[in-house]
Design an enzyme around this catalytic site. Structure first.
Site, PDB file in Angstrom:
ATOM      1  N   THR A  88      -7.370  -4.751  -0.198  1.00  0.00           N
ATOM      2  CA  THR A  88      -6.204  -5.154   0.594  1.00  0.00           C
ATOM      3  C   THR A  88      -6.357  -6.566   1.151  1.00  0.00           C
ATOM      4  OG1 THR A  88      -5.965  -2.832   1.230  1.00  0.00           O
ATOM      5  CG2 THR A  88      -4.644  -4.437   2.435  1.00  0.00           C
ATOM      6  N   ILE A 146      -3.815   0.266  -3.141  1.00  0.00           N
ATOM      7  CA  ILE A 146      -4.250  -1.133  -3.282  1.00  0.00           C
ATOM      8  C   ILE A 146      -5.716  -1.175  -2.896  1.00  0.00           C
ATOM      9  CG2 ILE A 146      -4.147  -3.482  -2.405  1.00  0.00           C
ATOM     10  CD1 ILE A 146      -1.256  -3.360  -2.202  1.00  0.00           C
ATOM     11  N   ASP A 147      -6.571  -1.372  -3.875  1.00  0.00           N
ATOM     12  CA  ASP A 147      -7.991  -1.552  -3.615  1.00  0.00           C
ATOM     13  C   ASP A 147      -8.224  -3.057  -3.501  1.00  0.00           C
ATOM     14  OD1 ASP A 147     -10.679  -0.680  -3.334  1.00  0.00           O
ATOM     15  OD2 ASP A 147     -11.067  -1.398  -5.356  1.00  0.00           O
ATOM     16  N   GLU A 159      -5.660   7.353  -0.433  1.00  0.00           N
ATOM     17  CA  GLU A 159      -6.232   6.710   0.746  1.00  0.00           C
ATOM     18  C   GLU A 159      -5.321   6.778   1.969  1.00  0.00           C
ATOM     19  OE1 GLU A 159      -8.577   2.663   2.039  1.00  0.00           O
ATOM     20  OE2 GLU A 159      -7.145   2.527   0.402  1.00  0.00           O
ATOM     21  N   ASP A 194     -12.537   4.419  -4.252  1.00  0.00           N
ATOM     22  CA  ASP A 194     -12.964   3.029  -4.418  1.00  0.00           C
ATOM     23  C   ASP A 194     -13.751   2.812  -5.707  1.00  0.00           C
ATOM     24  OD1 ASP A 194     -11.828   1.973  -2.113  1.00  0.00           O
ATOM     25  OD2 ASP A 194     -13.535   2.546  -0.867  1.00  0.00           O
ATOM     26  N   ASP A 209       0.829  -1.204   0.000  1.00  0.00           N
ATOM     27  CA  ASP A 209       0.000   0.000   0.000  1.00  0.00           C
ATOM     28  C   ASP A 209       0.864   1.255   0.000  1.00  0.00           C
ATOM     29  OD1 ASP A 209      -3.023  -0.268   0.308  1.00  0.00           O
ATOM     30  OD2 ASP A 209      -2.368  -1.705   1.815  1.00  0.00           O
ATOM     31  N   ASP A 245      -6.310   4.900  -4.979  1.00  0.00           N
ATOM     32  CA  ASP A 245      -6.301   3.819  -3.995  1.00  0.00           C
ATOM     33  C   ASP A 245      -5.103   2.950  -4.347  1.00  0.00           C
ATOM     34  OD1 ASP A 245      -6.707   1.764  -2.230  1.00  0.00           O
ATOM     35  OD2 ASP A 245      -8.874   1.686  -2.523  1.00  0.00           O
TER      36      ASP A 245
END
Length: 320
Positions: free
Chosen positions: A121, A118-119, A67, A262, A44, A116
């Site tokens: 996680t 890492i969408d 994020e 998101d 992330d 984001d």
């Protein structure tokens, strides 16, 4: 627009490669827990650092709304985590990493990026599907979207890794994450009389699976269920490999509102592929109220041909 796209594609590709490397050697101590109990990984932070630095260097005047922030990494207890991130960015100092992550602390404006890193996680931690999601918004409308999907096989050759992008008015495209020629993609042509493939979130907390099940029951044997984590669902739908994605409010969280990062990138890609995305009442998604879709409840994404049918059924169920 081309200069925005070129930088965005390079940044998302580089971040996706780093995420893949982290996932390949993932261990439990490489995560920490945020206040909302969602796990944050080395990937992330590394992903956000790489993308935010690339965007800031190329377009320093455009805010980035991302994020994560680096506050937790400045705490002594997370010193080893910061060093782990640095191991994947060997040419970066700790200051470079922290500063670059915090380039993502911008505020929405007339023109801004949202990210984001890492969408999905939890999918990442299961070594399953996740996406690196970046969008450029102008006057509250996503005009560019990029999704890096390292574990989604490129449809044309079956190799792991797909990179998708869309430009407003120019279509939606997919290419191998490792590089190659882009292919324009389109949503399916399935209608309410066809087999309807429903995309669902793997994590039950993310949606109202019970209500979705009721909707699917209406289609009987014509309904199929496919579960993916993250905005990979948008990528699958944009390529015509599914027909409906529902993210319905969980009754246990009645005041929850979706965050713009998101959905913005996936929204742009599905829209340019010929699909449609609204909230559960058929209201257009409003990305101009800050960091959340404050005036929307839930998200309904379809190939367009069955959108009105899904909205009508959904609200019929809601009124039962």
């Amino acid at each position: 627009m081309k200069e925005y796209l070129d930088v965005a594609l390079r940044a998302v590709r580089q971040a996706s490669e780093i995420c893949s490397a982290v996932q390949a050697q993932l261990v439990a101590e490489d995560t920490l827990t945020k206040k909302d109990r969602s796990p944050v990984t080395v990937a992330d932070f590394a992903s956000q650092a790489v993308i935010c630095r690339a965007l800031h260097e190329a377009f320093p005047q455009i805010p980035i709304v991302a994020e994560e922030d680096a506050n937790s990494l400045r705490e002594a207890e997370n010193r080893e985590l910061l060093k782990k991130i640095q191991s994947f960015l060997p040419d970066w100092s700790e200051t470079d990493i922290l500063q670059s992550i915090d380039f993502g602390n911008g505020e929405p404006g007339e023109l801004f990026w949202t990210l984001d890193p890492i969408d999905g996680t939890k999918g990442f931690l299961r070594k399953d599907q996740y996406a690196v999601a970046l969008a450029l918004l102008k006057d509250g409308e996503p005009i560019l979207g990029v999704l890096g999907c390292p574990n989604l096989p490129f449809a044309q050759d079956g190799n792991s890794g797909t990179l998708m992008y869309a430009l407003q008015g120019a279509g939606s495209f997919a290419m191998p994450l490792a590089g190659g020629d882009p292919l324009q993609v389109h949503v399916s042509r399935n209608d309410a009389q066809s087999t309807i493939r429903f995309l669902e979130s793997v994590e039950a907390a993310h949606s109202n699976h019970s209500l979705q099940g009721q909707l699917m029951a209406h289609f009987g044997d014509k309904a199929q269920s496919v579960r993916y984590d993250s905005q990979v669902k948008y990528a699958v739908l944009a390529q015509g490999l599914a027909d409906v994605y529902l993210r319905l409010p969980n009754p246990s969280q009645p005041d929850y509102r979706e965050k713009i990062w998101d959905h913005a990138a996936g929204y742009a890609i599905v829209k340019e592929a010929g699909g449609q995305a609204t909230d559960m009442f058929g209201k257009p998604l409003e990305f101009f109220h800050g960091k959340k879709l404050i005036n929307n409840r839930g998200v309904v994404v379809t190939n367009g041909k069955i959108h009105e049918t899904i909205i009508a059924l959904l609200n019929g169920k809601q009124n039962d």
